[in-house]
Design a protein around this motif. Structure first.
Motif, PDB file in Angstrom:
ATOM      1  N   PHE A 291      -9.946  10.462  11.687  1.00  9.94           N
ATOM      2  CA  PHE A 291     -10.675   9.782  12.943  1.00  9.94           C
ATOM      3  C   PHE A 291     -11.167  10.860  14.121  1.00  9.94           C
ATOM      4  CE2 PHE A 291     -11.261   7.252  16.814  1.00  9.94           C
ATOM      5  CZ  PHE A 291     -12.501   6.549  16.517  1.00  9.94           C
ATOM      6  N   ASP A 292     -12.304  10.800  14.511  1.00  7.58           N
ATOM      7  CA  ASP A 292     -12.866  12.021  15.257  1.00  7.58           C
ATOM      8  C   ASP A 292     -12.552  11.481  16.731  1.00  7.58           C
ATOM      9  OD1 ASP A 292     -14.126  13.964  16.641  1.00  7.58           O
ATOM     10  OD2 ASP A 292     -16.241  13.447  16.040  1.00  7.58           O
ATOM     11  N   VAL A 293     -11.788  12.210  17.354  1.00  5.47           N
ATOM     12  CA  VAL A 293     -11.549  11.930  18.845  1.00  5.47           C
ATOM     13  C   VAL A 293     -12.049  12.762  19.928  1.00  5.47           C
ATOM     14  CG1 VAL A 293      -9.394  10.150  18.546  1.00  5.47           C
ATOM     15  CG2 VAL A 293      -9.090  12.672  18.898  1.00  5.47           C
ATOM     16  N   SER A 294     -13.216  13.583  19.419  1.00  6.43           N
ATOM     17  CA  SER A 294     -14.028  14.203  20.550  1.00  6.43           C
ATOM     18  C   SER A 294     -14.604  13.479  21.631  1.00  6.43           C
ATOM     19  CB  SER A 294     -15.418  14.680  19.737  1.00  6.43           C
ATOM     20  OG  SER A 294     -15.208  15.444  18.520  1.00  6.43           O
ATOM     21  N   THR A 295     -14.742  14.176  22.579  1.00 10.69           N
ATOM     22  CA  THR A 295     -14.616  13.400  23.975  1.00 10.69           C
ATOM     23  C   THR A 295     -16.008  12.697  23.963  1.00 10.69           C
ATOM     24  OG1 THR A 295     -14.234  13.478  26.308  1.00 10.69           O
ATOM     25  CG2 THR A 295     -15.605  15.336  25.568  1.00 10.69           C
ATOM     26  N   LEU A 296     -16.112  11.536  24.386  1.00 13.56           N
ATOM     27  CA  LEU A 296     -17.308  10.637  24.461  1.00 13.56           C
ATOM     28  C   LEU A 296     -17.909  10.413  23.113  1.00 13.56           C
ATOM     29  CD1 LEU A 296     -19.152  11.882  27.696  1.00 13.56           C
ATOM     30  CD2 LEU A 296     -18.063   9.680  27.354  1.00 13.56           C
TER      31      LEU A 296
ATOM     32  N   ARG B 282     -11.388   7.901  25.351  1.00 17.73           N
ATOM     33  CA  ARG B 282     -10.956   8.742  26.378  1.00 17.73           C
ATOM     34  C   ARG B 282     -11.411   8.682  27.721  1.00 17.73           C
ATOM     35  NH1 ARG B 282     -11.533  14.639  23.309  1.00 17.73           N
ATOM     36  NH2 ARG B 282     -11.146  15.384  25.281  1.00 17.73           N
ATOM     37  N   ILE B 283     -12.774   8.417  27.727  1.00 19.63           N
ATOM     38  CA  ILE B 283     -13.332   7.900  29.051  1.00 19.63           C
ATOM     39  C   ILE B 283     -12.549   6.883  29.955  1.00 19.63           C
ATOM     40  CG2 ILE B 283     -15.078   6.447  27.960  1.00 19.63           C
ATOM     41  CD1 ILE B 283     -16.927   7.145  30.469  1.00 19.63           C
ATOM     42  N   GLU B 284     -12.092   6.081  29.291  1.00 18.10           N
ATOM     43  CA  GLU B 284     -11.336   4.931  29.892  1.00 18.10           C
ATOM     44  C   GLU B 284     -10.153   5.356  30.586  1.00 18.10           C
ATOM     45  OE1 GLU B 284     -12.285   1.457  30.443  1.00 18.10           O
ATOM     46  OE2 GLU B 284     -14.320   3.036  30.029  1.00 18.10           O
TER      47      GLU B 284
ATOM     48  N   THR C 108     -16.554  14.003  31.042  1.00 20.34           N
ATOM     49  CA  THR C 108     -15.900  12.454  30.860  1.00 20.34           C
ATOM     50  C   THR C 108     -15.205  12.158  32.048  1.00 20.34           C
ATOM     51  OG1 THR C 108     -15.326  13.602  28.704  1.00 20.34           O
ATOM     52  CG2 THR C 108     -14.326  11.464  29.357  1.00 20.34           C
ATOM     53  N   GLY C 109     -14.543  12.903  32.830  1.00 24.04           N
ATOM     54  CA  GLY C 109     -13.973  12.645  34.127  1.00 24.04           C
ATOM     55  C   GLY C 109     -14.809  12.287  34.969  1.00 24.04           C
ATOM     56  N   LEU C 110     -16.030  12.797  35.459  1.00 24.88           N
ATOM     57  CA  LEU C 110     -17.054  12.551  36.306  1.00 24.88           C
ATOM     58  C   LEU C 110     -17.625  11.194  35.901  1.00 24.88           C
ATOM     59  CD1 LEU C 110     -19.188  14.810  38.257  1.00 24.88           C
ATOM     60  CD2 LEU C 110     -20.287  13.028  36.967  1.00 24.88           C
TER      61      LEU C 110
ATOM     62  N   ILE D 283     -24.060  12.079  32.994  1.00 19.93           N
ATOM     63  CA  ILE D 283     -23.463  13.124  34.202  1.00 19.93           C
ATOM     64  C   ILE D 283     -24.593  13.203  35.209  1.00 19.93           C
ATOM     65  CG2 ILE D 283     -22.532  15.081  34.767  1.00 19.93           C
ATOM     66  CD1 ILE D 283     -21.769  15.668  31.664  1.00 19.93           C
ATOM     67  N   LEU D 284     -25.879  13.599  34.705  1.00 18.68           N
ATOM     68  CA  LEU D 284     -26.841  13.700  35.476  1.00 18.68           C
ATOM     69  C   LEU D 284     -27.332  12.585  36.244  1.00 18.68           C
ATOM     70  CD1 LEU D 284     -28.854  15.835  33.003  1.00 18.68           C
ATOM     71  CD2 LEU D 284     -27.894  16.895  35.018  1.00 18.68           C
ATOM     72  N   ARG D 285     -27.223  11.423  35.474  1.00 11.84           N
ATOM     73  CA  ARG D 285     -27.433  10.142  36.370  1.00 11.84           C
ATOM     74  C   ARG D 285     -26.439  10.122  37.429  1.00 11.84           C
ATOM     75  NH1 ARG D 285     -27.266   5.282  31.824  1.00 11.84           N
ATOM     76  NH2 ARG D 285     -29.441   6.112  30.800  1.00 11.84           N
ATOM     77  N   ALA D 286     -25.093   9.909  37.082  1.00 13.25           N
ATOM     78  CA  ALA D 286     -24.202   9.801  38.466  1.00 13.25           C
ATOM     79  C   ALA D 286     -24.419  10.896  39.449  1.00 13.25           C
ATOM     80  CB  ALA D 286     -22.812  10.204  37.742  1.00 13.25           C
TER      81      ALA D 286
END
Ligand SMILES: *Cc1c(COP(=O)(O)O)cnc(C)c1O
Length: 391
Positions: free
Chosen positions: A203-208, A213-215, A244-246, A315-318
């Motif tokens: 199972f792939d746990v790459s970020t997003l 992970r974002i949770e 992910t953190g932002l 990210i750009l939206r935030a």
């Protein structure tokens, strides 16, 4: 064990389609964008108050109602989260600005805030019956995955660039992970990892590319609100790789408002990247919704050496919704700021942490940060493993 989570479903961050929360997902099967966890915040609002949290354990699991793990027996904890928010008074004098805070993420298990995300991702994969996990990483995420997989007794495969500093490799091996060293960048590691996924059923746990992970990382936003007495700072400066953190904190602030813990005021969110790899800064300046991949990415801040981020539009939206900005700084300024941060705070920062101070110094000089505005800098990791930077 009674279920405490108010997790209801997954929703695509791009097309809005909804998905079964108790099945295993990577990206949205329809549009290939990240899935986000949604909660019944109406119910949660009635069930918990910030006052009730104050006596809970000093980890990110104090926010368990707003996390996706259903059954506590699958919760994998090594003490992640609830890191100190440190008032940097000597640094304030040095740079002529106050108040200035450091969120000290280097104190997390395995020395970086990657522990937050992987604690959640591995817990949830464990709960859904996964046996083997895979990750491409610049170093810190690999260590964090190795630790939580070891705690659960799951197989971990970590793919890192062959030039990753030795201490990262050593740590992963001690923690029982299979280390795969790849000639190239993190994107090449991603390709190599993907090639093995189906072949070996991992199972792939790459970020997003998985929704949890974002949770884990959003809890930084919950903590800021709790540590500042249900208020938020004026400005948050965040060293952005995959973002992910932002994106997680931005999501947390919406949840917190719906929970009634904060009002509608938001911090201005700032992305900092290195001039050697600044795809998001370029896209922000050009008014784009997505970021183009950055060729020949180079920087001493390994966590920022991410040429393309799958969550770029989030990210750009935030950044835009918050009235924030994006700043690129050269590695020479990152290094200088890293030493300045160290000698005025007693924290040994990762260069990514130094980058936030470098960005702050520029934004202060430009007048973008005004007198008396409260600013939080994120030191996202401990510097000890970045041996190449200090030698
Ligand atoms: C991964 C990493 C980053 C980037 O984090 P994102 O949330 O993916 O943008 C920053 N600093 C350090 C130390 C990291 O390991």
């Amino acid at each position: 064990m009674p279920e405490t989570s108010f997790f209801t479903h997954l929703e695509c961050g791009w097309c809005g389609r909804k998905y079964d929360p108790d099945k295993l997902w990577n990206l949205c099967p329809e549009c290939g964008k990240p899935l986000l966890a949604r909660y019944d915040l109406e119910k949660a609002r009635k069930a918990i108050t910030p006052e009730e949290l104050s006596n809970r354990e000093p980890t990110l699991w104090r926010y368990r109602e707003l996390l996706p793990v259903r059954n506590e027996i699958f919760k994998l904890s090594l003490g992640e989260g609830y890191t100190p928010l440190i008032r940097a008074s000597r640094l304030e004098k040095e740079v002529g600005h106050s108040p200035l805070f450091i969120k000290e993420e280097g104190l997390n298990p395995t020395g970086s805030f990657k522990a937050r995300g992987l604690s959640l991702a591995v817990s949830r994969a464990y709960e859904l019956g996964v046996k083997a996990l895979s990750i491409p990483s610049a170093g810190n995420a690999a260590c964090a995955l190795s630790a939580y997989a070891a705690l659960a007794g799951l197989e971990a495969h970590v793919y890192m660039p062959a030039d990753v500093p030795k201490p990262f490799i050593n740590e992963c091996r001690v923690l029982g992970a299979q280390v795969h060293l790849i000639d190239g960048l993190i994107t090449d590691c991603g390709k190599a990892a993907r090639a093995d996924l189906e072949k070996y059923g991992r199972f792939d746990v790459s970020t997003l590319k998985e929704p949890y992970r974002i949770e884990g990382k959003k809890t930084m936003g919950y903590e800021l609100a709790e540590q500042l007495g249900c208020t938020l700072p004026d400005v948050i400066i965040y060293p952005t790789g995959g973002g992910t953190g932002l994106v997680g904190m931005w999501k947390a602030f919406d949840e917190l408002e719906k929970l009634g813990w904060i009002g509608s005021k938001r911090p201005r969110m700032v992305t900092v990247q290195s001039e050697g790899c600044a795809p998001l800064v370029r896209a922000f300046r050009e008014g784009k919704e997505f970021a183009e991949s950055w060729p020949n990415a180079r920087t001493i801040a390994d966590g920022l050496r991410v040429p393309a981020a799958i969550g770029d539009f989030l990210i750009l939206r935030a950044l835009r919704e918050s009235g924030g900005t994006a700043v690129a700084v050269p590695d020479s300024e990152i290094l200088q700021a890293t030493y300045l941060l160290g000698r005025t705070t007693g924290i040994w920062p990762a260069p990514e942490g130094g980058a936030t101070l470098a960005a702050f110094i520029r934004l202060k000089k430009d007048g973008w940060v005004k007198e008396n505005e409260s600013v939080v800098l994120f030191n996202t990791g401990n510097g000890a493993k970045y041996s190449r930077v200090w030698d």
